[in-house]
Design a protein around this motif. Structure first.
Motif, mmCIF file in Angstrom:
data_model
loop_
_atom_site.group_PDB
_atom_site.id
_atom_site.type_symbol
_atom_site.label_atom_id
_atom_site.label_comp_id
_atom_site.label_asym_id
_atom_site.label_seq_id
_atom_site.Cartn_x
_atom_site.Cartn_y
_atom_site.Cartn_z
ATOM 1 N N VAL A 159 2.034 8.565 -6.635
ATOM 2 C CA VAL A 159 0.762 9.261 -6.842
ATOM 3 C C VAL A 159 0.917 10.669 -6.297
ATOM 4 N N SER A 160 0.553 11.655 -7.107
ATOM 5 C CA SER A 160 0.678 13.047 -6.662
ATOM 6 C C SER A 160 -0.452 13.406 -5.704
ATOM 7 N N GLU A 161 -0.253 14.481 -4.980
ATOM 8 C CA GLU A 161 -1.275 14.985 -4.057
ATOM 9 C C GLU A 161 -2.588 15.210 -4.809
ATOM 10 N N ILE A 220 0.611 8.750 4.621
ATOM 11 C CA ILE A 220 1.746 7.814 4.576
ATOM 12 C C ILE A 220 2.325 7.625 5.973
ATOM 13 N N GLN A 221 2.421 8.698 6.746
ATOM 14 C CA GLN A 221 2.939 8.578 8.115
ATOM 15 C C GLN A 221 2.039 7.678 8.960
ATOM 16 N N MET A 222 0.733 7.805 8.788
ATOM 17 C CA MET A 222 -0.201 6.952 9.530
ATOM 18 C C MET A 222 -0.032 5.489 9.099
ATOM 19 N N LEU A 223 0.126 5.253 7.795
ATOM 20 C CA LEU A 223 0.347 3.887 7.302
ATOM 21 C C LEU A 223 1.627 3.306 7.892
ATOM 22 N N VAL A 224 2.685 4.114 7.947
ATOM 23 C CA VAL A 224 3.979 3.666 8.487
ATOM 24 C C VAL A 224 3.863 3.389 9.984
ATOM 25 N N VAL A 241 0.849 -1.207 0.000
ATOM 26 C CA VAL A 241 0.000 0.000 0.000
ATOM 27 C C VAL A 241 0.881 1.252 0.000
ATOM 28 N N ILE A 242 1.863 1.286 0.891
ATOM 29 C CA ILE A 242 2.775 2.438 0.974
ATOM 30 C C ILE A 242 3.500 2.622 -0.357
ATOM 31 N N ASN A 248 -9.901 6.003 -0.033
ATOM 32 C CA ASN A 248 -9.603 4.585 0.180
ATOM 33 C C ASN A 248 -8.458 4.384 1.162
ATOM 34 N N VAL A 249 -7.411 5.205 1.039
ATOM 35 C CA VAL A 249 -6.274 5.085 1.957
ATOM 36 C C VAL A 249 -6.717 5.445 3.385
ATOM 37 N N GLY A 250 -7.419 6.556 3.516
ATOM 38 C CA GLY A 250 -7.900 6.965 4.843
ATOM 39 C C GLY A 250 -8.837 5.932 5.447
#
Length: 154
Positions: free
Chosen positions: A23-25, A92-96, A16-17, A42-44
Protein backbone atom coordinates in the motif's frame (compact mmCIF):
# COMPACT_ATOMS: atom_id res chain seq x y z
CA UNK A 1 -3.78 -22.55 25.75
CA UNK A 2 -2.10 -19.29 26.74
CA UNK A 3 0.78 -19.93 24.33
CA UNK A 4 -1.70 -20.43 21.47
CA UNK A 5 -3.27 -17.03 22.21
CA UNK A 6 0.18 -15.39 22.07
CA UNK A 7 0.97 -17.25 18.83
CA UNK A 8 -2.34 -16.13 17.31
CA UNK A 9 -1.47 -12.54 18.20
CA UNK A 10 1.92 -12.83 16.52
CA UNK A 11 0.46 -14.33 13.33
CA UNK A 12 -2.28 -11.70 13.23
CA UNK A 13 0.23 -8.88 13.58
CA UNK A 14 2.46 -10.37 10.86
CA UNK A 15 -0.55 -10.44 8.52
CA UNK A 16 -1.27 -6.77 9.26
CA UNK A 17 2.35 -5.84 8.49
CA UNK A 18 2.22 -7.89 5.28
CA UNK A 19 -0.99 -6.19 4.15
CA UNK A 20 0.67 -2.77 4.43
CA UNK A 21 3.73 -3.67 2.36
CA UNK A 22 2.00 -3.09 -0.98
CA UNK A 23 0.00 0.00 0.00
CA UNK A 24 1.46 3.36 -0.99
CA UNK A 25 1.70 6.32 1.35
CA UNK A 26 -1.03 8.09 -0.66
CA UNK A 27 -3.35 5.07 -0.59
CA UNK A 28 -3.24 5.09 3.21
CA UNK A 29 -5.33 8.27 3.19
CA UNK A 30 -8.02 7.30 0.68
CA UNK A 31 -11.37 6.84 2.38
CA UNK A 32 -13.46 4.58 0.14
CA UNK A 33 -17.18 5.25 -0.06
CA UNK A 34 -19.05 3.49 2.72
CA UNK A 35 -16.10 3.53 5.15
CA UNK A 36 -15.81 5.78 8.18
CA UNK A 37 -12.02 5.97 8.09
CA UNK A 38 -8.86 5.36 6.07
CA UNK A 39 -6.27 2.59 6.13
CA UNK A 40 -3.88 4.92 8.00
CA UNK A 41 -6.52 5.53 10.67
CA UNK A 42 -7.32 1.81 11.03
CA UNK A 43 -3.65 0.90 11.41
CA UNK A 44 -3.04 3.70 13.93
CA UNK A 45 -6.19 2.69 15.80
CA UNK A 46 -4.94 -0.91 16.05
CA UNK A 47 -1.57 0.30 17.35
CA UNK A 48 -3.14 2.69 19.85
CA UNK A 49 -5.55 0.12 21.26
CA UNK A 50 -3.05 -2.77 21.34
CA UNK A 51 -0.82 -0.50 23.41
CA UNK A 52 -3.75 0.40 25.67
CA UNK A 53 -4.79 -3.24 26.10
CA UNK A 54 -1.20 -4.31 26.84
CA UNK A 55 -0.95 -1.59 29.47
CA UNK A 56 -4.26 -2.66 31.05
CA UNK A 57 -3.57 -6.40 30.77
CA UNK A 58 0.07 -6.62 31.74
CA UNK A 59 1.00 -3.28 33.29
CA UNK A 60 3.27 -2.61 30.30
CA UNK A 61 4.69 0.85 29.77
CA UNK A 62 3.02 2.63 26.86
CA UNK A 63 5.22 2.71 23.76
CA UNK A 64 3.05 4.93 21.56
CA UNK A 65 3.49 8.70 21.30
CA UNK A 66 0.83 10.67 23.19
CA UNK A 67 -0.57 12.27 20.01
CA UNK A 68 -1.79 8.83 18.85
CA UNK A 69 -4.72 9.23 21.25
CA UNK A 70 -5.86 12.42 19.46
CA UNK A 71 -5.47 10.78 16.05
CA UNK A 72 -6.55 7.18 16.60
CA UNK A 73 -8.73 6.77 19.68
CA UNK A 74 -12.28 5.53 19.20
CA UNK A 75 -14.48 8.30 17.82
CA UNK A 76 -11.67 10.10 15.99
CA UNK A 77 -11.51 10.46 12.22
CA UNK A 78 -8.99 11.77 9.70
CA UNK A 79 -11.26 14.61 8.58
CA UNK A 80 -10.86 16.12 12.06
CA UNK A 81 -7.06 15.81 12.26
CA UNK A 82 -5.21 19.06 12.96
CA UNK A 83 -1.74 17.48 13.24
CA UNK A 84 0.26 15.47 10.74
CA UNK A 85 -0.31 11.73 11.23
CA UNK A 86 2.56 9.24 11.37
CA UNK A 87 4.07 8.06 8.08
CA UNK A 88 3.68 4.54 6.74
CA UNK A 89 7.24 3.77 7.88
CA UNK A 90 6.51 4.97 11.43
CA UNK A 91 3.30 2.94 11.58
CA UNK A 92 5.09 -0.19 10.37
CA UNK A 93 7.86 0.39 12.92
CA UNK A 94 5.26 0.66 15.69
CA UNK A 95 3.60 -2.57 14.48
CA UNK A 96 6.99 -4.33 14.46
CA UNK A 97 7.86 -3.01 17.94
CA UNK A 98 4.55 -4.30 19.29
CA UNK A 99 5.13 -7.66 17.55
CA UNK A 100 8.53 -7.88 19.21
CA UNK A 101 6.98 -7.11 22.61
CA UNK A 102 4.34 -9.75 21.95
CA UNK A 103 7.03 -12.29 21.10
CA UNK A 104 8.57 -11.70 24.54
CA UNK A 105 5.26 -12.10 26.38
CA UNK A 106 5.36 -14.94 28.89
CA UNK A 107 2.12 -16.92 28.40
CA UNK A 108 1.56 -17.29 32.14
CA UNK A 109 1.01 -13.51 32.33
CA UNK A 110 -2.34 -14.12 30.62
CA UNK A 111 -3.59 -15.80 33.81
CA UNK A 112 -3.18 -12.60 35.85
CA UNK A 113 -6.39 -11.41 37.49
CA UNK A 114 -7.26 -7.81 36.65
CA UNK A 115 -7.92 -5.67 39.71
CA UNK A 116 -10.42 -4.22 39.18
CA UNK A 117 -11.89 -6.09 36.22
CA UNK A 118 -11.87 -4.06 33.00
CA UNK A 119 -15.40 -3.06 32.00
CA UNK A 120 -16.25 -1.96 28.47
CA UNK A 121 -19.95 -1.33 27.96
CA UNK A 122 -21.76 -4.60 28.68
CA UNK A 123 -18.51 -6.59 28.73
CA UNK A 124 -16.32 -7.37 31.73
CA UNK A 125 -12.86 -8.88 31.52
CA UNK A 126 -11.48 -10.43 34.71
CA UNK A 127 -8.13 -11.78 33.50
CA UNK A 128 -5.33 -10.41 31.35
CA UNK A 129 -5.95 -13.28 28.91
CA UNK A 130 -9.62 -12.38 28.45
CA UNK A 131 -8.76 -8.75 27.72
CA UNK A 132 -5.84 -9.68 25.46
CA UNK A 133 -8.03 -12.13 23.54
CA UNK A 134 -10.54 -9.30 23.04
CA UNK A 135 -7.65 -7.12 21.78
CA UNK A 136 -6.91 -9.76 19.14
CA UNK A 137 -10.55 -9.89 18.06
CA UNK A 138 -10.54 -6.09 17.81
CA UNK A 139 -7.39 -6.21 15.67
CA UNK A 140 -8.87 -8.90 13.41
CA UNK A 141 -11.99 -6.79 12.83
CA UNK A 142 -9.85 -3.82 11.74
CA UNK A 143 -7.68 -6.09 9.58
CA UNK A 144 -10.86 -7.11 7.77
CA UNK A 145 -11.73 -3.46 7.19
CA UNK A 146 -8.21 -2.75 5.90
CA UNK A 147 -8.35 -5.77 3.58
CA UNK A 148 -11.66 -4.55 2.17
CA UNK A 149 -10.31 -1.04 1.66
CA UNK A 150 -7.21 -2.39 -0.12
CA UNK A 151 -9.43 -4.38 -2.52
CA UNK A 152 -11.31 -1.20 -3.41
CA UNK A 153 -8.02 0.60 -4.17
CA UNK A 154 -6.93 -1.94 -6.79
Amino acid sequence: MAQSIVNTGKVLRQIVIGQLQNVSEAQLDIQPEGFNNTIRWNVGHMIYWMDKYATLSFGSISVVPSHYEVLFNSGTKPSNWTIVPPSKDELIQMLVTQLSNLSELAPERLDKTLQPPFVMGPFQFTTAGELFNFALMHEAIHLGVISSQIKLLR
